[in-house]
Structures are given as C-alpha cells and as structure tokens.
Design a protein around this motif. Structure first.
Motif, mmCIF file in Angstrom:
data_model
loop_
_atom_site.group_PDB
_atom_site.id
_atom_site.type_symbol
_atom_site.label_atom_id
_atom_site.label_comp_id
_atom_site.label_asym_id
_atom_site.label_seq_id
_atom_site.Cartn_x
_atom_site.Cartn_y
_atom_site.Cartn_z
ATOM 1 N N SER A 58 89.732 86.524 115.878
ATOM 2 C CA SER A 58 90.590 85.719 114.997
ATOM 3 C C SER A 58 90.758 84.311 115.558
ATOM 4 C CB SER A 58 91.958 86.360 114.834
ATOM 5 O OG SER A 58 91.815 87.731 114.618
ATOM 6 N N ALA A 59 90.848 84.234 116.895
ATOM 7 C CA ALA A 59 90.974 82.910 117.511
ATOM 8 C C ALA A 59 89.736 82.070 117.195
ATOM 9 C CB ALA A 59 91.162 83.043 119.018
ATOM 10 N N LEU A 60 88.595 82.765 117.116
ATOM 11 C CA LEU A 60 87.339 82.068 116.822
ATOM 12 C C LEU A 60 87.438 81.251 115.529
ATOM 13 C CD1 LEU A 60 84.278 81.637 117.409
ATOM 14 C CD2 LEU A 60 83.850 83.703 116.075
ATOM 15 N N ILE A 61 88.118 81.830 114.522
ATOM 16 C CA ILE A 61 88.229 81.140 113.236
ATOM 17 C C ILE A 61 88.885 79.768 113.415
ATOM 18 C CG2 ILE A 61 89.316 81.228 110.946
ATOM 19 C CD1 ILE A 61 88.985 84.302 111.158
ATOM 20 N N PHE A 62 89.956 79.735 114.226
ATOM 21 C CA PHE A 62 90.628 78.455 114.437
ATOM 22 C C PHE A 62 89.760 77.493 115.238
ATOM 23 C CE2 PHE A 62 93.991 81.300 113.221
ATOM 24 C CZ PHE A 62 94.710 80.508 112.337
ATOM 25 N N GLY A 63 88.989 78.052 116.150
ATOM 26 C CA GLY A 63 88.043 77.215 116.886
ATOM 27 C C GLY A 63 87.043 76.562 115.938
ATOM 28 N N LEU A 64 86.564 77.336 114.976
ATOM 29 C CA LEU A 64 85.584 76.790 114.031
ATOM 30 C C LEU A 64 86.209 75.702 113.162
ATOM 31 C CD1 LEU A 64 83.573 79.931 112.817
ATOM 32 C CD2 LEU A 64 83.251 78.514 114.847
ATOM 33 N N ILE A 65 87.451 75.949 112.718
ATOM 34 C CA ILE A 65 88.125 74.950 111.874
ATOM 35 C C ILE A 65 88.301 73.641 112.651
ATOM 36 C CG2 ILE A 65 90.293 74.362 110.716
ATOM 37 C CD1 ILE A 65 90.571 77.343 110.006
ATOM 38 N N GLY A 66 88.837 73.744 113.874
ATOM 39 C CA GLY A 66 89.059 72.542 114.684
ATOM 40 C C GLY A 66 87.751 71.810 114.939
ATOM 41 N N GLY A 67 86.734 72.566 115.320
ATOM 42 C CA GLY A 67 85.443 71.958 115.632
ATOM 43 C C GLY A 67 84.837 71.278 114.411
ATOM 44 N N ALA A 68 84.935 71.948 113.252
ATOM 45 C CA ALA A 68 84.348 71.394 112.029
ATOM 46 C C ALA A 68 85.046 70.103 111.633
ATOM 47 C CB ALA A 68 84.432 72.412 110.891
ATOM 48 N N LEU A 69 86.381 70.124 111.627
ATOM 49 C CA LEU A 69 87.128 68.946 111.172
ATOM 50 C C LEU A 69 86.912 67.762 112.111
ATOM 51 C CD1 LEU A 69 90.470 70.615 109.969
ATOM 52 C CD2 LEU A 69 88.676 69.608 108.546
ATOM 53 N N ALA A 70 86.973 68.006 113.415
ATOM 54 C CA ALA A 70 86.816 66.896 114.357
ATOM 55 C C ALA A 70 85.395 66.341 114.297
ATOM 56 C CB ALA A 70 87.160 67.341 115.771
ATOM 57 N N PHE A 71 84.417 67.215 114.121
ATOM 58 C CA PHE A 71 83.036 66.739 114.030
ATOM 59 C C PHE A 71 82.853 65.871 112.780
ATOM 60 C CE2 PHE A 71 78.538 67.140 112.823
ATOM 61 C CZ PHE A 71 77.928 66.739 114.008
ATOM 62 N N ALA A 72 83.427 66.337 111.676
ATOM 63 C CA ALA A 72 83.287 65.570 110.425
ATOM 64 C C ALA A 72 83.943 64.191 110.548
ATOM 65 C CB ALA A 72 83.873 66.349 109.248
ATOM 66 N N THR A 73 85.099 64.123 111.226
ATOM 67 C CA THR A 73 85.741 62.805 111.378
ATOM 68 C C THR A 73 84.935 61.889 112.281
ATOM 69 O OG1 THR A 73 87.828 64.005 111.383
ATOM 70 C CG2 THR A 73 87.946 61.658 111.824
ATOM 71 N N THR A 74 84.538 62.419 113.437
ATOM 72 C CA THR A 74 83.890 61.538 114.399
ATOM 73 C C THR A 74 82.494 61.111 113.951
ATOM 74 O OG1 THR A 74 83.283 63.518 115.638
ATOM 75 C CG2 THR A 74 85.169 62.260 116.443
ATOM 76 N N THR A 75 81.894 61.851 113.029
ATOM 77 C CA THR A 75 80.623 61.388 112.481
ATOM 78 C C THR A 75 80.868 60.458 111.282
ATOM 79 O OG1 THR A 75 80.515 63.457 111.226
ATOM 80 C CG2 THR A 75 79.164 63.308 113.207
ATOM 81 N N LEU A 76 81.656 60.928 110.310
ATOM 82 C CA LEU A 76 81.771 60.186 109.043
ATOM 83 C C LEU A 76 82.649 58.942 109.144
ATOM 84 C CD1 LEU A 76 82.019 63.169 106.556
ATOM 85 C CD2 LEU A 76 80.074 61.641 106.920
ATOM 86 N N LEU A 77 83.821 59.089 109.726
ATOM 87 C CA LEU A 77 84.701 57.922 109.809
ATOM 88 C C LEU A 77 84.012 56.812 110.592
ATOM 89 C CD1 LEU A 77 87.233 56.181 109.782
ATOM 90 C CD2 LEU A 77 88.364 57.795 111.270
ATOM 91 N N ASN A 78 83.435 57.168 111.721
ATOM 92 C CA ASN A 78 82.810 56.127 112.526
ATOM 93 C C ASN A 78 81.562 55.551 111.858
ATOM 94 O OD1 ASN A 78 83.599 54.763 114.813
ATOM 95 N ND2 ASN A 78 82.178 55.826 116.165
ATOM 96 N N SER A 79 80.919 56.339 110.996
ATOM 97 C CA SER A 79 79.691 55.828 110.376
ATOM 98 C C SER A 79 79.975 54.583 109.540
ATOM 99 C CB SER A 79 79.012 56.905 109.528
ATOM 100 O OG SER A 79 79.726 57.124 108.338
ATOM 101 N N TYR A 80 81.142 54.524 108.871
ATOM 102 C CA TYR A 80 81.427 53.274 108.138
ATOM 103 C C TYR A 80 82.240 52.298 108.978
ATOM 104 C CZ TYR A 80 85.908 55.479 106.665
ATOM 105 O OH TYR A 80 87.129 56.094 106.633
#
Ligand code: PHE
Ligand code: NA
Length: 518
Positions: free
Chosen positions: A93-115
């Motif tokens: 169950s903890a894994l699920i939260f790990g995936l959520i955190g990892g996904a959201l932070a990855f999306a921000t650090t790639t997309l926000l910084n891209s523009y």
C-alpha cells in the motif's frame, strides 16, 4: 555500502540555494500580475492567509520529507514517500503513495521547467537586446517580440546558452556546483533588484504629467479593492493560494530534493522559515515595486490612445488586464526606450534580474532529474546532466512550435502543485503520523514551532488545499487542455510512476515480495 551523499558545505550556501530555488520569475512577473488582476491590495488578505495557513506549514513538511529521504540516500519523491507511508502501511500500500509522489514530481520537474527554461532564455536574449539597443529603433516593441519568437534559431540559441550553463553548474555537484553558483548569483540578484527599485522611485513622474508617476503605480497595486474581493472571493482565494505554492516552489519536489542534502540533525524549522522570509521580501517588497510602478508612470506611452482618452481609470484597468508574462517582453521594453541611454542599462539590468531569478530556480529542477538518474538509475552525474539537457530540449519543442501549449501546461501545473502539496501532507504528516512529523521538525531545530501549527498542518492546511482542487479539475480537462498538452502530461505522469516503481523496487524489493497487504 552506499557512497557518501553530497551535502551542503555551509549554512549560508544552503539558505541561498533554497532562496534561489524559491525566488524566480514568480516574484517579479507572476506576483505583480496576480495583485494587479485580483483586487489590488485586497488580494493581500487571502495572500497572507494562504502564506500562514498553507505556505509555511507545507514548507516545513517538505523540508522534513527531504531530510528524511536523504538519510536513506533518496533525493526523489518516489522512495521518500514510500518510506514515510511505511510508518502506517504495509509495503504494497505504501508503494501506491510512492508512485503518486514520484509521478507528480517527475511531471512537474520535466514539464514546468520545459517552458520555464524558455522564459529564462527570452530574458537572456532581452538582456542582450537591451544593452545592444536592438529594440530601441523599432516601429513596435510588440512586433519585435513576435519576430524574435518566430526566429527559432535565435530562441534556441539563448535557451541553449542558459541550459548549457545549468548543465555545467549541476554537473559540478551540489556543494561544489550549485552552492558555489548561488553564492555569487543570489547576492547579485538582490543588488540588481534594489538598484531597480531605487531607480523606479527616483523616476517620479518621468513624463512630466503628475497623474502618471511611479508612486501612483505603487498606490494602484496597493489600494485595496474590497468590492472586487467580495464579488470574486472564490477565484481570488484560488489565485492567492496558487501564487503561494508557485512562489515558494511547493508541490514540485524540489524543496525536498535540496533538503535531502542536509545532515540528519541539521535544522529545518528555522531554515524553512528563512526561505519563506527571503522569498516574501523579494516578492512583496521588491517584486511589487518595479514592473507595475514603471508601467503606470509611463502609461501614456504604452496604453493604446483610444483607452487613454477614456481617462486614467480606464488606463489603469487596461494595465491590470494586460499585465502578464508577455508584458515584460512587449511593454516594458517600450518603457526602456523612453529612458534613452539609461534605458539600455536599466533594461539590461531588469532582464538580467529575471535571468538570475529564473536560473537559480531552474537549477533545482535540473538537479531533481539529475539526482533521479544518479540515485535511482545509477547513471553518473556528468552523463546525467546531458541526458537531462536532451529531455529539456525535446520537451521544449512543443513550447516553441505549438501555439497555446505553454499556457495550457502552465494551467495544469498550477493544479498539480496543489495536488502534490495535498499528498505532501497525506504522506508526510498523516501516514508518517503527526507526532513523528512534529518530532522530526524539531530534530536539531534552532527554533520552537508553536504547538497550534501542528494542528494547522494536520487539519486546516489540507482542507484549504483540497476544497478548490475538485472544482478546477473538470474545467481543466474539458475546457483548457488541448491534445498536445494532454499527451505530454499523461506521458510524464506515467514515466514518473514507472521510474518510481523501479527505484522503490530496486531498494525495497525484498519487503515488497513478502506480499503483505494494507
Ligand atoms: N518558485 C519559483 C518562482 O517563483 C517557481 C519555480 C521553481 C519555477 C523552479 C520553475 C522552477 O519562480
Ligand atoms: Na518565488
């Protein structure tokens, strides 16, 4: 046996790096836009409310998370969220939260910084255009901006100069790279901003018309419009909390990343507060005192004549409606032209200020992805920085070539910051357990945080964040986002989740195999 993780070498270096992380275009461009467009001084009531009820507590949560993850060798959110959620949950169950955190932070650090990197590139270009006088004899500065944007070679050139410098700084590491760079850039940033503020106020009424002065501009943003606040309470509150998250770099994963390079007993309570204070000074005091006062002092030169003819209220209205990102690159140059030779210097100073502010923020996102490659995937830092370079290059292509893409991704990011901030609290406070959080916050702390802040963090902050989230989601997906933006967002979320899965599995695979649930 793990090799020793890099650590901040000095306290001042850490504080300047964190301030550099937080202080960005958000302070000098986004903040005045938000104030001017949301009831002027009245905006500051929900703004400060959001600062105390959301900004400060989430800042502390992220510092605690980062230092905690760093103890186990993690500077990314996937494994860090996993470990914190493990306090209450079984591995699966903890894994699920790990995936959520990892996904959201990855999306921000790639997309926000891209523009964001492109915006910084524009600033680099405009520092050059100012000092060289490139836009000083053109028919229209707005057209000049358009022609710059359509010259993709030039756009990528200034983008490239910026990102190569970022790659070099990050490639040198945290204490030997980032820390050294910010120790030079941050003091200069404050000096540039203070010089500009003094100059702006010294200008008075540069056109010799007393109704248009920098003081009038100052009054314009700070005179409270209570009727506006009452009528648009909901949207103004949303704008205020959105600005707080954006400006403090919350809900992105990058405060945690920087805090992961602390020692286990290094203070987080006072340092987190210092980060907030330095950012707020650069936002409320400096950020509000440059662009808007300038715009009002030179209103007759930038407001269309037919609007100007309707009187000064109409002109101010026009400024507040048109004040936005593009404004810095279209209308402000027009003002620098009015200043003559001084305008070359002050124009260059303004854009250099934006460049420094943006650079020291972008470096944090750059380091997040580099750390991810380094720690989770075993790729050396030097090689990693160039992989990140390519990622940003590719993700920058739709920014340059697809109209509207930048604004759409930006709208999504505002939503996503709040979402990740909510998960910060769910994982770092609720699942980690409030008492553990409070104990961690005070480990090595140089101040005592009053007990009521614990309850603000546990109860008030998450309610404040969650309420508006759901209302905005449907609009975003159904009205705002076009297909290119949707595809990019979904792709980054999925890649981020896969990466987090891999990182967690690699290190904690054994306990995950045990098959326990809940
Ligand atoms: N806090 C930053 C700002 O005010 C936001 C940001 C951080 C944006 C890092 C991009 C990268 O501009
Ligand atoms: Na900021």
């Amino acid at each position: 046996q793990m090799e020793q993780r890099d650590k901040w070498a000095t306290k001042i270096g850490l504080i300047l790096a964190m301030a550099g992380n937080a202080i960005g275009l958000g302070n000098f461009v986004r903040f005045p836009t938000q104030v001017a467009g949301n009831g002027g001084g009245a905006f500051m009531v929900p703004y400060f409310l959001a600062l105390f009820l959301l900004g400060i507590p989430v800042m502390w949560v992220e510092w605690v998370q980062g230092r905690y993850g760093g103890k186990y060798g993690h500077g990314t959110l996937g494994p860090t969220f996993y470990l914190m959620a493990r306090e209450s949950l079984k591995p699966r169950s903890a894994l699920i939260f790990g995936l959520i955190g990892g996904a959201l932070a990855f999306a921000t650090t790639t997309l926000l910084n891209s523009y964001y990197l492109h915006l910084i590139g524009w600033s680099a270009a405009y520092s050059w255009f100012s000092i060289s006088g490139a836009y000083f004899n053109v028919e229209s500065t707005a057209k000049f901006f358009e022609s710059y944007l359509s010259n993709h070679g030039l756009v990528f050139l200034f983008w490239g100069i910026t990102v190569v410098l970022l790659a070099i700084a990050v490639g040198q590491g945290v204490s030997k790279g980032i820390e050294r760079w910010v120790k030079v850039m941050m003091p200069l940033l404050y000096v540039f901003a203070v010089i500009l503020v003094i100059y702006v106020f010294a200008l008075g009424s540069p056109l010799g018309q007393p109704q248009w002065s920098t003081i009038k501009g100052f009054e314009f943003i700070w005179s409270p419009n209570w009727t506006y606040l009452k009528e648009h309470l909901w949207s103004v509150m949303l704008a205020a909390s959105g600005q707080i998250f954006f400006t403090l770099s919350l809900g992105m994963g990058i405060i945690q990343n920087y805090a992961s390079y602390l020692g286990p007993k290094d203070d987080v309570a006072l340092s987190g507060l210092a980060t907030v204070s330095l950012n707020e000074f650069a936002e409320v005091v400096l950020g509000g005192s440059i662009a808007v006062p300038l715009a009002v002092a030179y209103a007759p030169k930038i407001v269309p004549p037919e609007v100007l003819a309707k009187g000064s209220n109409a002109a101010l209205q026009w400024i507040s409606e048109n004040f936005g990102l593009g404004f810095s690159y279209t209308s402000l140059p027009n003002i620098f032209v009015q200043m003559g030779t001084a305008g070359r210097f002050f124009g260059a100073l303004w854009f250099l200020l934006l460049w420094f502010a943006g650079f020291t923020s972008a470096i944090a996102m750059y380091n997040y992805l580099t750390a991810l490659l380094e720690e989770d995937l075993g790729i050396s830092r030097k090689t990693g920085t160039w992989i990140v370079f390519i990622i940003y290059f590719l993700l920058g292509i739709p920014v340059v070539y697809i109209n509207g893409y930048l604004d759409q991704v930006d709208a999504w990011i505002s939503f996503q910051l709040a979402l990740l901030a909510l998960f910060d609290i769910i994982v770092g406070v609720w699942l980690f357990k409030p008492d553990n959080f409070w104990k961690e916050l005070h480990e090595g702390a140089l101040i005592n945080v009053p007990e009521f802040y614990k309850w603000i963090t546990v109860i008030i902050a998450p309610i404040f964040i969650a309420l508006p989230l759901f209302g905005t989601f449907t609009d975003l997906v159904s009205k705002t986002l076009g297909w290119p933006a949707k595809i990019a967002i979904i792709a980054m979320l999925i890649i981020g989740a896969i990466e987090a899965y891999y990182a967690i599995k690699k290190k904690y695979g054994e306990e995950l195999e045990k098959n326990e649930v809940i």
